[in-house]
Structure formats: structure tokens, C-alpha cells
Motif scaffolding. Structure first.
Motif, mmCIF file in Angstrom:
data_model
loop_
_atom_site.group_PDB
_atom_site.id
_atom_site.type_symbol
_atom_site.label_atom_id
_atom_site.label_comp_id
_atom_site.label_asym_id
_atom_site.label_seq_id
_atom_site.Cartn_x
_atom_site.Cartn_y
_atom_site.Cartn_z
ATOM 1 N N ARG A 41 0.828 -1.192 0.000
ATOM 2 C CA ARG A 41 0.000 0.000 0.000
ATOM 3 C C ARG A 41 0.876 1.261 0.000
ATOM 4 N NH1 ARG A 41 -5.418 1.194 2.349
ATOM 5 N NH2 ARG A 41 -5.731 -1.033 2.413
ATOM 6 N N ASP A 42 1.899 1.267 0.838
ATOM 7 C CA ASP A 42 2.764 2.451 0.934
ATOM 8 C C ASP A 42 4.138 2.054 1.478
ATOM 9 O OD1 ASP A 42 2.474 2.167 3.704
ATOM 10 O OD2 ASP A 42 0.627 3.344 3.654
ATOM 11 N N GLU A 45 4.861 -0.019 4.755
ATOM 12 C CA GLU A 45 4.770 -1.481 4.743
ATOM 13 C C GLU A 45 6.119 -2.138 4.453
ATOM 14 O OE1 GLU A 45 1.537 -2.997 2.428
ATOM 15 O OE2 GLU A 45 0.036 -1.862 3.555
ATOM 16 N N GLY A 132 -1.433 1.580 -5.003
ATOM 17 C CA GLY A 132 -0.436 0.755 -4.336
ATOM 18 C C GLY A 132 0.711 0.479 -5.286
ATOM 19 N N PRO A 174 -5.051 -3.710 -1.975
ATOM 20 C CA PRO A 174 -5.640 -2.877 -0.923
ATOM 21 C C PRO A 174 -6.940 -2.220 -1.371
ATOM 22 C CG PRO A 174 -3.518 -1.995 -1.684
ATOM 23 C CD PRO A 174 -3.683 -3.330 -2.308
#
Lengths: 200, 376
Positions: A41-42, A45, A132, A174
């Protein structure tokens, strides 16, 4: 002289109707295009991964690539038609965000002053928000990891850059930012035709 | 051109249902009929093809001229319609299909009775059902029928990739549903993402029209007349919604009977046109009075030269607009006591197929029988 009319042989195939001539739609389920890749997701993570710094570097590259290669639209509406309401923004808003999702903005009427302001400052360019990153082993380059920006449209089709990857099947990707629920009015069409056929 | 007596296939009902043709019988009366067929020559097919193409080209020219002039008075449309028409024409919104109803017995020039430019049906019968019949009736015969592939090709040029095309029709109407599903079938085969819903299920969320999942409807095929949409509650949202409509709003300039006098004014004495006027006294001899927004042969009156009513069909609902157009009456071609009307299909403005409906009365209605055709 016979010119334009049809000449045999000719076969009509039907995709939806009847029980003959069916094209095997059900039989050709596509593979999840993300199979074999990790989806993040970003950058946060990356911390839980064995190689967090390389991961962050790869995502930063992908984020830069996103601004360069994302599909571009002249208006918010055109972008939202393709990628869904609330899923589009201007490049500067997207860059100002800390991660893919902070750039999400409330969808609105493209004629509203705030949107016009944004459109002017971005040269009238709208692009889908990053949903993502797709992370995979790099085949070369300085980092062991390579990442690509990911978008998806309301029909769950995944894209990177302008390239459709295919239909997303599972829940691995996500969730898209939730649009604010709005009330929907129905029944405003159909009154005239309720009693008889519309055909001619 | 001749009408052949044909032995119906004993299993025709099962065969029809197998290809998804559920409305072969309507209100207990046979609608699909294969106890007869019309045989044409290749030259006659070419003539029909050319006539329909000429008419379609004239219609496009006429729309361009009307929009350039901005004169929408003859159409009795609500104000909102005019801006929708102009915007869609300037955007060059593509049109999908239409059906020219022609009167012809194979000699002289085919004459335009009317143009169903907005919500024509009898499409599946013409495109698929009569082809399936031909296959078993006469293996070496041919048919004026490229409708199916032309539809699939047309969808590919609509520029709708990335959109879901929603297909809507009225509920509880098998024929409309069948026609809409057939069109959706061709869109699917063109690679488009599609959805379907009933016209009354269309939602409005304050900004967009939405489907049952509250997702925006960005492209809508509606088997529902424009003049009905425009008099309903959601009409005000059509412009602001940004939804791309099929048929596009400019088709309104072709889908009312106002087209007939306008064509005649623009191309007087054209061989494929019948004299037509908004003024009854301008038409010599027997004439047919048609409601401006009439459909399915409803509210049609045949008038004698002195104005006496000779024949009349009931109205369908209340007339929204009282205006009438008048068209010169002709002796309708008659074969074995049946009056055929030749429906030539245009898809993306190309003539591409023929479907014949016949009736015991000279006025073709929604109860008329569909009869297949062939040529050798």
C-alpha cells in the motif's frame, strides 16, 4: 450486379443469448495479474520486510514513475469516468502527499472553483490516484527490488502506467478509498413506458 | 420480389428458443412466421441497400443543417432537448442503429414510410432468427443480412474502452428485453464491459446517474424514446450527468415524424420519398395522418381527399404533442392478402440488412408478423 449484401459462408456467434454458439466466457477465467508479486500500500509497509531500505527505494522510484507515466485526463470527470469517483487527483496534489492515499480528495463537481484552481495549477491534468505498488525481484539495476505503480478502475481492472494488467480477482489488492455514501434517488425514469412498449 | 409459401419446420419453436428468441409468439398470436418467405433478386437487394443508404446520408445532412440553423420548432421538443442535441452533434456522438421502413414491390423506387431512428426493434429477428431459418431452408440461398457483424464492428469504433456500457429497457416486456440483450451481446463480443438494468432502476446520486451498485453510469444504451425521457423527473439531470447516451440526443431530429415533411422540403420529388407536410391541405388525394410522436402504428389515420376518415388505429396512451404530419397515401404492395413493410437496417449509418414484417391491414403495427426473406 450483387454488391454489398452478405455472401455465405457466415456464422453468427452469440455470447449471452440462447444455448447455442456460446463463447466460453465462463471457461476463460483470467489469472490474477498480481499473482507472483507482492502488493504494498505504501512505504510504511516496507518496515516489515527483510530488506526495508531496498523496498523503500523501489517504491520511491515507482512513485516518481507514477507521476511520469500515469494515464492523463484533461478533466476530473473524464478521469473519474475511467477510474471511479474519488480516485483521481492532480499531479501536484499527488506529489504533496506522503503516501499513495493521502492525496485522495473528495470528488466533486468539476465546475467548482476549488477544482478549477487545481486544474489551473496542474495545467489541466488529472490522473488516477496510486492504489499501491507491485513489488517484484528486479532483473537488473542497482536495487534487488523493482516496483511499479498500480491503479485500478471501478470494475477492478488493474493498470500500471497506461497499460491494463488484467482483472483483479481476489482481495489481495488494498481497498480503494471509500467514497462517501450518498443518497440515491430512483424511479425518475420509466413512468411513461411503464404501461407499454418503448419499441417502434 | 415474390411471396413464397413455405413449410414451417416442425421444431421451429424449439429452434427459436434455443437461440434465445423468446418472443416468437406475442399475446398468443404468432409473431415469427415461417409459413411464408419473401424472395428477392440480388439486384433488388442492391436497390434496397442503395435506397436506405441514400436516405441515411440525407438524414445526416439534414441534421447538420438543422443544427446549423438552430431551428427546432417543427419537433415540438422541450427547451432542454435543443442544447442536448447541439452538444451531442458537435461532440460527434456516434449513433448505433436505425430502421427505414420502406414500401416496395420490387418495381420502381422504394418509398420511405418512416424512419425508426431511436428505439427500433425487430432487430434480433432480422439479424439472427431469419438467418438461422435460412440455414435450414435453403443452403445455397443468400440474405440481405450483415447486421450482426456490423453491430460488433460498430461497437469497436464507439471509443468506449475503460467504460462499462449499461443497457436499459422497460420492465415486463419480453420483446424490448430481448432486443436490448441482443445488442448487449454484440457489445460483449466487441470486447466491451457491459451491465444491464431496467430504466426505472437508474439512480441519481446528485451528481451522476448510477446503477444498482451506486456506480456511475457513464455510458447508457436506452431502449426508451428520447421524448419520454425528456418528460420525466430525471430529465433535468441528463445534461449535468455527463452520461453518454446511445442513441445520442441528436437522433431526436430523426426519430419523430417531423422528419418526413422536412426531408420532402429539402429534397422535393426525391424518388425515395413520398410527399409529406405539416399542413394537410398541402397533400393531394388520399393521405395518411401520423402523430408527430407516434409509435408502433398507433394513432394513424387514413384520410380521403375530402378529409373523411377512412381508417384509423387506436392511440397508444395520451398524445403528448397534438401535432400531426401528413403523408401522401399510396397503394401499399400486397402479396396474397398481406401487406409487407421492408425494414432496412442501418448500423453506424451503414445499410446492412433487411427484415420484413407483414400485416393483413395496410398499417403495420406491433402485432404484425415477421417473415423471413432470401435472395438467390
Amino acid at each position: 450486379m450483387h454488391k454489398k449484401s452478405r455472401r455465405r459462408p457466415r456464422t453468427i456467434r452469440l455470447a449471452l443469448l440462447g444455448t447455442v454458439g456460446l463463447i466460453g466466457l465462463a471457461g476463460c477465467e483470467q489469472q490474477d495479474p498480481l499473482a507472483g508479486h507482492d502488493v504494498l500500500r505504501d512505504q510504511a509497509e516496507c518496515s516489515s520486510r527483510p530488506d526495508p531500505d531496498a523496498c523503500r527505494m523501489a517504491l520511491a522510484d515507482a512513485r516518481a514513475a507514477h507521476v511520469q507515466t500515469a494515464p492523463r485526463f484533461a478533466s476530473l470527470r473524464e478521469c473519474e469516468d475511467a477510474f471511479g469517483e474519488g480516485n483521481c487527483g492532480t499531479p501536484d496534489r499527488i506529489l504533496a502527499g506522503n503516501d499513495a492515499f493521502s492525496a485522495a480528495q473528495p470528488a466533486g463537481d468539476p465546475n467548482q472553483p476549488a477544482q478549477e484552481q487545481q486544474a489551473r495549477s496542474s495545467g489541466g491534468v488529472f490522473m488516477p490516484l496510486l492504489m499501491g505498488y507491485m513489488l517484484g525481484r528486479s532483473l537488473g539495476g542497482p536495487s534487488p527490488w523493482g516496483a511499479q505503480p498500480l491503479y485500478r478502475d471501478p470494475n477492478n481492472m488493474a493498470y500500471t502506467g497506461n497499460r491494463p494488467l488484467g482483472q483483479l480477482s481476489g482481495t489481495r489488492f488494498p481497498d480503494a478509498p471509500k467514497a462517501t455514501p450518498t443518497s440515491v434517488a430512483r424511479g425518475g425514469f420509466g413512468r411513461t413506458g411503464a404501461s407499454y412498449s418503448a419499441a417502434s | 420480389m415474390e411471396r413464397l409459401a413455405v413449410e414451417p419446420r416442425p421444431n421451429w419453436r424449439e429452434r427459436a428458443e434455443k437461440i434465445g428468441f423468446a418472443f416468437h409468439t406475442i399475446d398468443g398470436e404468432p409473431y415469427w412466421c415461417e409459413d411464408a418467405a419473401y424472395r428477392l433478386t440480388a439486384a433488388q437487394v442492391d436497390e434496397l441497400d442503395d435506397a436506405a443508404q441514400r436516405l441515411e446520408d440525407m438524414c445526416m445532412e439534414l441534421v447538420d443543417e438543422i443544427v446549423a440553423r438552430g431551428d427546432y420548432a417543427p419537433f415540438h421538443l422541450p427547451d432542454q432537448a435543443c442544447s442536448l442535441i447541439e452538444e451531442s452533434w458537435r461532440r460527434q456522438d456516434k449513433n448505433l442503429y436505425g430502421r427505414f421502413d420502406l414500401a416496395w414491390n420490387g418495381h420502381g423506387a422504394p418509398k420511405l414510410l418512416e424512419y425508426n431512428a431511436d428505439t427500433p426493434t425487430a432487430l434480433y429477428e432480422a439479424s439472427v432468427v431469419q438467418w438461422e431459418w435460412l440455414d435450414s431452408y435453403c443452403s445455397h440461398c443468400d440474405q440481405f443480412n450483415g447486421i450482426h457483424e456490423t453491430l460488433i464492428e460498430a461497437w469497436k469504433h464507439f471509443g468506449l474502452w475503460g467504460h462499462r456500457v449499461h443497457f436499459a429497457c422497460v420492465r415486463n416486456h419480453e420483446e424490448d428485453f430481448g432486443t436490448t440483450e441482443y445488442l448487449r451481446d454484440t457489445a460483449v463480443q466487441a470486447g466491451l464491459d457491459t451491465g444491464r438494468l431496467y430504466i426505472d432502476e437508474i439512480g441519481w446520486n446528485g451528481k451522476r446517474f448510477v446503477d444498482l451498485q451506486a456506480k456511475p453510469i457513464t455510458v447508457l444504451f436506452k431502449l426508451y424514446p428520447w421524448e419520454w425521457l425528456l418528460q420525466e423527473e430525471f430529465a433535468q439531470h441528463i445534461g449535468p450527468s455527463g452520461t453518454r447516451m446511445i442513441e445520442p440526443p441528436w437522433k431526436m431530429l430523426l426519430s419523430t415524424k417531423a422528419l418526413l415533411p422536412l426531408l420532402w422540403q429539402r429534397w422535393p420529388e426525391h424518388e425515395n420519398l413520398l410527399p409529406a407536410s405539416f399542413d394537410a391541405s398541402a397533400i393531394q388525394g388520399q393521405k395518411i395522418a401520423k402523430p408527430l410522436w407516434g409509435r408502433e402504428g398507433a394513432g394513424i389515420t387514413r384520410l380521403a381527399a375530402n378529409g373523411d376518415i377512412l381508417e384509423q388505429t387506436p392511440m397508444q396512451g395520451d398524445p403528448t404533442v397534438d401535432a400531426m404530419v401528413y403523408q401522401q397515401a399510396i397503394d401499399m404492395p400486397c402479396f396474397d392478402g398481406f401487406y409487407p413493410v421492408l425494414g432496412v437496417w442501418v448500423v453506424a449509418s451503414r445499410a446492412c440488412g433487411l427484415g420484413i414484417r407483414e400485416d393483413r391491414s395496410a398499417i403495420t403495427r406491433n402485432t404484425s408478423r415477421f417473415v423471413p426473406h432470401l435472395f438467390e
